[in-house]
Design an enzyme around this catalytic site. Structure first.
Site, PDB file in Angstrom:
ATOM      1  N   SER A 156     -36.036  73.625 -33.822  1.00  0.00           N
ATOM      2  CA  SER A 156     -35.864  72.509 -34.759  1.00  0.00           C
ATOM      3  C   SER A 156     -34.716  71.658 -34.253  1.00  0.00           C
ATOM      4  CB  SER A 156     -35.535  73.054 -36.153  1.00  0.00           C
ATOM      5  OG  SER A 156     -35.049  72.054 -37.021  1.00  0.00           O
ATOM      6  N   TYR A 169     -31.023  78.649 -41.958  1.00  0.00           N
ATOM      7  CA  TYR A 169     -32.091  78.060 -41.150  1.00  0.00           C
ATOM      8  C   TYR A 169     -31.555  77.631 -39.789  1.00  0.00           C
ATOM      9  CZ  TYR A 169     -35.942  74.876 -39.939  1.00  0.00           C
ATOM     10  OH  TYR A 169     -36.993  74.239 -39.314  1.00  0.00           O
TER      11      TYR A 169
END
Length: 277
Positions: A156, A169
């Protein structure tokens, strides 16, 4: 000739979103696919996971392109089950060349010191350990073929920079980069390339949900999709709120094709310039 003609790809998180898009893209370019996803909501993350019906639809989309698809209902956290099912699928299709370790989850926002222990562990278990499990299961099959291969780990933009309120995350996605670089070094002598993809927001159910809206509009009591679109656009250098799954699939296809034959250990942004800001 199609760019991955005759090859076999393993894709996790294949029921919808990026995973389905990757499966269709690779099938269009000549690959048979092994499709992995969890068939029900095994975790509570604030939005529904893909379903068994959606995974079956991905398989139908692949088969409609004239390619083979094998469906696996497995949780990437369950190494024993994943190993048995992937071994069976590779035996059926006869080889494994490409891996897209794409399965992952998002989360509602928390300040780092407020993250519940089980929420932290769930995030790391799926978004990092699940990626390692996928590689662990797949690598022996790729090496057995002695043809080289390509592994792409989905990270990401949050794997390249920090973001407030999603440290669990971001930590998992940063961990994916370290795993990618180590795998790239270990597997290079076998002509197996390993890279990672780093999307900005991708227009899938993973971001189109209340939890994500709250991350991007923390000052609003009940942020809407329209609020999210405005806020999300400000995070990217290009004037767009998000990319589409096919944009990530195009990058994945490049990385697994001969066009990228000497690219390994690379962290590739598909991020509309968000990591520049």
């Amino acid at each position: 000739m199609a760019r991955v003609e005759g090859q076999v790809a393993l894709i996790t998180g294949a029921a919808r979103g990026q995973g389905r898009s990757h499966a269709i893209k690779l099938a269009e370019e000549g690959a048979d696919v092994i499709l992995v996803d969890v068939p029900n909501d095994v975790v509570d993350i604030g939005y529904p996971l893909g379903t068994a019906d959606e995974l079956d639809q991905t398989a139908k989309d692949v088969e409609n392109l004239g390619r083979k698809a094998i469906v696996i209902h497995a949780d990437v956290r369950d190494l024993e089950s994943l190993t048995a099912e992937v071994d069976r699928a590779v035996s059926t299709l006869g080889r494994l060349d490409i891996v897209s370790a794409n399965a992952g989850i998002a989360s509602v926002p928390f300040l780092s010191h407020d993250i519940p222990d089980n929420t932290w562990r769930q995030m790391i278990d799926i978004n990092l350990t699940g990626v390692w499990h996928t590689a662990k299961v797949a690598v022996p099959h790729i090496l057995a073929g002695e043809r080289g291969g390509s592994i792409v780990l989905t990270s990401s933009a949050a794997g390249l920079k920090g973001y407030a309120q999603i440290s669990h995350y971001s930590a998992a996605k940063h961990g994916v980069v370290g795993l990618m670089r180590s795998l790239a070094l270990e597997l290079a002598p076998h002509r197996v390339r390993v890279n990672s993809l780093h999307p900005t927001q991708v227009n899938t159910p993973m971001i189109q949900n209340e939890g994500t809206y709250r991350i991007f509009s923390p000052d609003l009591e009940n942020p809407t999709r329209e609020d999210f679109e405005i806020a999300s656009t400000t995070t990217n250098a290009l004037p767009i709120p998000w990319v589409e799954s096919v944009d990530v699939s195009n990058a994945l296809l490049f990385l697994v094709s001969e066009d990228a034959r000497y690219i390994t250990g690379a962290a590739i942004p598909v991020d509309a310039g968000t990591t520049l800001k």
